[in-house]
Write an enzyme that holds these catalytic residues in place. Structure first.
Site, PDB file in Angstrom:
ATOM      1  N   PRO A   1       0.763  -1.358   0.006  1.00  0.00           N
ATOM      2  CA  PRO A   1       0.092   0.091  -0.178  1.00  0.00           C
ATOM      3  C   PRO A   1       0.761   1.408   0.010  1.00  0.00           C
ATOM      4  O   PRO A   1       1.881   1.222   0.802  1.00  0.00           O
ATOM      5  CB  PRO A   1      -0.691  -0.202   1.223  1.00  0.00           C
ATOM      6  CG  PRO A   1      -0.020  -1.140   2.172  1.00  0.00           C
ATOM      7  CD  PRO A   1       0.681  -1.888   1.153  1.00  0.00           C
ATOM      8  N   ASN A   2       0.297   2.244  -0.865  1.00  0.00           N
ATOM      9  CA  ASN A   2       0.943   3.455  -1.010  1.00  0.00           C
ATOM     10  C   ASN A   2       2.165   3.618  -1.600  1.00  0.00           C
ATOM     11  O   ASN A   2       2.621   4.752  -2.047  1.00  0.00           O
ATOM     12  CB  ASN A   2       1.009   4.134   0.612  1.00  0.00           C
ATOM     13  CG  ASN A   2      -0.230   4.262   1.214  1.00  0.00           C
ATOM     14  OD1 ASN A   2      -1.311   4.864   0.668  1.00  0.00           O
ATOM     15  ND2 ASN A   2      -0.381   3.719   2.378  1.00  0.00           N
TER      16      ASN A   2
ATOM     17  N   ARG B   1       5.113  10.982  -2.538  1.00  0.00           N
ATOM     18  CA  ARG B   1       4.837  10.521  -1.145  1.00  0.00           C
ATOM     19  C   ARG B   1       5.982  10.923  -0.164  1.00  0.00           C
ATOM     20  O   ARG B   1       7.058  10.184  -0.130  1.00  0.00           O
ATOM     21  CB  ARG B   1       4.269   9.120  -1.115  1.00  0.00           C
ATOM     22  CG  ARG B   1       4.262   8.752   0.169  1.00  0.00           C
ATOM     23  CD  ARG B   1       4.058   7.175   0.325  1.00  0.00           C
ATOM     24  NE  ARG B   1       4.082   6.709   1.629  1.00  0.00           N
ATOM     25  CZ  ARG B   1       4.162   5.632   2.203  1.00  0.00           C
ATOM     26  NH1 ARG B   1       4.595   4.573   1.405  1.00  0.00           N
ATOM     27  NH2 ARG B   1       3.821   5.061   3.421  1.00  0.00           N
TER      28      ARG B   1
ATOM     29  N   TYR C   1      10.957   8.841   1.666  1.00  0.00           N
ATOM     30  CA  TYR C   1      11.147   7.867   0.537  1.00  0.00           C
ATOM     31  C   TYR C   1      11.880   8.308  -0.716  1.00  0.00           C
ATOM     32  O   TYR C   1      11.759   7.426  -1.472  1.00  0.00           O
ATOM     33  CB  TYR C   1       9.644   7.255   0.338  1.00  0.00           C
ATOM     34  CG  TYR C   1       8.751   6.736   1.499  1.00  0.00           C
ATOM     35  CD1 TYR C   1       9.385   5.613   2.384  1.00  0.00           C
ATOM     36  CD2 TYR C   1       7.636   7.406   2.041  1.00  0.00           C
ATOM     37  CE1 TYR C   1       8.848   5.124   3.318  1.00  0.00           C
ATOM     38  CE2 TYR C   1       7.062   6.855   3.149  1.00  0.00           C
ATOM     39  CZ  TYR C   1       7.774   5.853   3.950  1.00  0.00           C
ATOM     40  OH  TYR C   1       7.168   5.341   4.919  1.00  0.00           O
TER      41      TYR C   1
ATOM     42  N   ASN D   1       8.020  -5.519  -0.375  1.00  0.00           N
ATOM     43  CA  ASN D   1       7.929  -4.148   0.690  1.00  0.00           C
ATOM     44  C   ASN D   1       6.527  -4.268   0.701  1.00  0.00           C
ATOM     45  O   ASN D   1       5.601  -3.804  -0.232  1.00  0.00           O
ATOM     46  CB  ASN D   1       8.225  -3.058  -0.266  1.00  0.00           C
ATOM     47  CG  ASN D   1       8.206  -1.741   0.658  1.00  0.00           C
ATOM     48  OD1 ASN D   1       7.625  -1.695   1.714  1.00  0.00           O
ATOM     49  ND2 ASN D   1       8.914  -0.630   0.319  1.00  0.00           N
TER      50      ASN D   1
ATOM     51  N   ALA E   1       3.019  -0.694   5.076  1.00  0.00           N
ATOM     52  CA  ALA E   1       2.456  -0.494   6.403  1.00  0.00           C
ATOM     53  C   ALA E   1       1.839  -1.987   6.886  1.00  0.00           C
ATOM     54  O   ALA E   1       1.903  -2.334   8.122  1.00  0.00           O
ATOM     55  CB  ALA E   1       1.195   0.358   6.671  1.00  0.00           C
TER      56      ALA E   1
ATOM     57  N   GLU F   1      12.374  -9.250   2.899  1.00  0.00           N
ATOM     58  CA  GLU F   1      11.724  -8.219   3.063  1.00  0.00           C
ATOM     59  C   GLU F   1      12.513  -6.872   2.780  1.00  0.00           C
ATOM     60  O   GLU F   1      13.586  -6.858   3.221  1.00  0.00           O
ATOM     61  CB  GLU F   1      11.414  -8.257   4.750  1.00  0.00           C
ATOM     62  CG  GLU F   1      10.988  -6.947   5.354  1.00  0.00           C
ATOM     63  CD  GLU F   1      10.546  -7.139   6.792  1.00  0.00           C
ATOM     64  OE1 GLU F   1      10.879  -8.120   7.500  1.00  0.00           O
ATOM     65  OE2 GLU F   1       9.953  -6.119   7.350  1.00  0.00           O
TER      66      GLU F   1
ATOM     67  N   HIS G   1      12.332  -2.566   2.622  1.00  0.00           N
ATOM     68  CA  HIS G   1      11.848  -1.053   3.022  1.00  0.00           C
ATOM     69  C   HIS G   1      12.940  -0.134   2.404  1.00  0.00           C
ATOM     70  O   HIS G   1      14.098  -0.058   2.777  1.00  0.00           O
ATOM     71  CB  HIS G   1      11.538  -0.932   4.620  1.00  0.00           C
ATOM     72  CG  HIS G   1      10.830  -1.892   4.939  1.00  0.00           C
ATOM     73  ND1 HIS G   1       9.446  -1.877   4.786  1.00  0.00           N
ATOM     74  CD2 HIS G   1      11.098  -3.184   5.580  1.00  0.00           C
ATOM     75  CE1 HIS G   1       9.042  -3.062   5.472  1.00  0.00           C
ATOM     76  NE2 HIS G   1      10.005  -3.742   5.969  1.00  0.00           N
TER      77      HIS G   1
ATOM     78  N   ARG H   1      12.763   4.554  12.800  1.00  0.00           N
ATOM     79  CA  ARG H   1      11.470   5.437  12.940  1.00  0.00           C
ATOM     80  C   ARG H   1      10.613   5.301  14.272  1.00  0.00           C
ATOM     81  O   ARG H   1      11.166   4.766  15.032  1.00  0.00           O
ATOM     82  CB  ARG H   1      10.830   5.062  11.614  1.00  0.00           C
ATOM     83  CG  ARG H   1      11.725   5.572  10.300  1.00  0.00           C
ATOM     84  CD  ARG H   1      11.150   5.269   8.946  1.00  0.00           C
ATOM     85  NE  ARG H   1       9.679   6.345   8.926  1.00  0.00           N
ATOM     86  CZ  ARG H   1       8.902   6.039   8.154  1.00  0.00           C
ATOM     87  NH1 ARG H   1       8.981   5.066   7.142  1.00  0.00           N
ATOM     88  NH2 ARG H   1       7.859   6.976   8.036  1.00  0.00           N
TER      89      ARG H   1
END
Ligand code: DQA
Length: 145
Positions: free
Chosen positions: A11-12, A19, A24, A75, A78, A99, A101, A108
């Protein structure tokens, strides 16, 4: 036939480029996907890119990868921090998953330190921005031999 890797974005991530560029970066998802395909081709593997904002569609994509792809670079956005369904899907298909990111999730907010993907992934790459996708393809090609 050459090995195939699925690059699966959650998502996103379709909004990459605009964004929160301070977090990012300014590279778009299309730029990343083009780079992944070119990098895969240079290593002799075929790369397929899929993005969805929907948890169930990501579960479906993981199921469909079995028998089609040799591994998945994921990725999960969320959903990384919430989705037992994605964790179970990965455990069910028994494909190697890396995985990924863009940001360093460990530096964070605390809620981003928990990953439901990590226990079922062969490893995690985070904090290197779009370069991480290239690193993940290298690691997957090495892993699948
Ligand atoms: C992300 C990190 C997640 O915490 C966040 O929800 C995202 C993007 C990353 O690539 O840095 O959507 O997965």
């Amino acid at each position: 036939m050459s090995a195939s890797i699925l690059i699966l974005n959650g998502p996103n991530l379709n909004l990459l480029g605009t964004r929160q560029p301070e977090v990012y970066g300014t590279t778009t998802l299309k730029d990343i996907e083009d780079m992944c395909e070119a990098h895969g081709a240079s290593l002799g593997v075929s790369v397929t890119c899929v993005q969805s904002n929907h948890e169930g569609a990501l579960v479906d994509a993981i199921h469909a990868a079995k028998g089609t792809h040799a591994g998945i670079v994921l990725n999960a956005g969320a959903y990384t921090h919430t989705s037992i369904a994605l964790m179970d899907a990965i455990a069910s298909v028994e494909l190697p998953v890396i995985e990924l990111h863009l940001s360093n999730i460990h530096a964070r907010e605390k809620f981003r330190h928990t990953s439901y993907i990590a226990p079922v992934a062969i490893g995690q790459i985070c904090g290197f921005g779009s370069l991480g996708y290239r690193m993940a393809i290298d690691a997957m090609v090495h892993h699948i031999g």
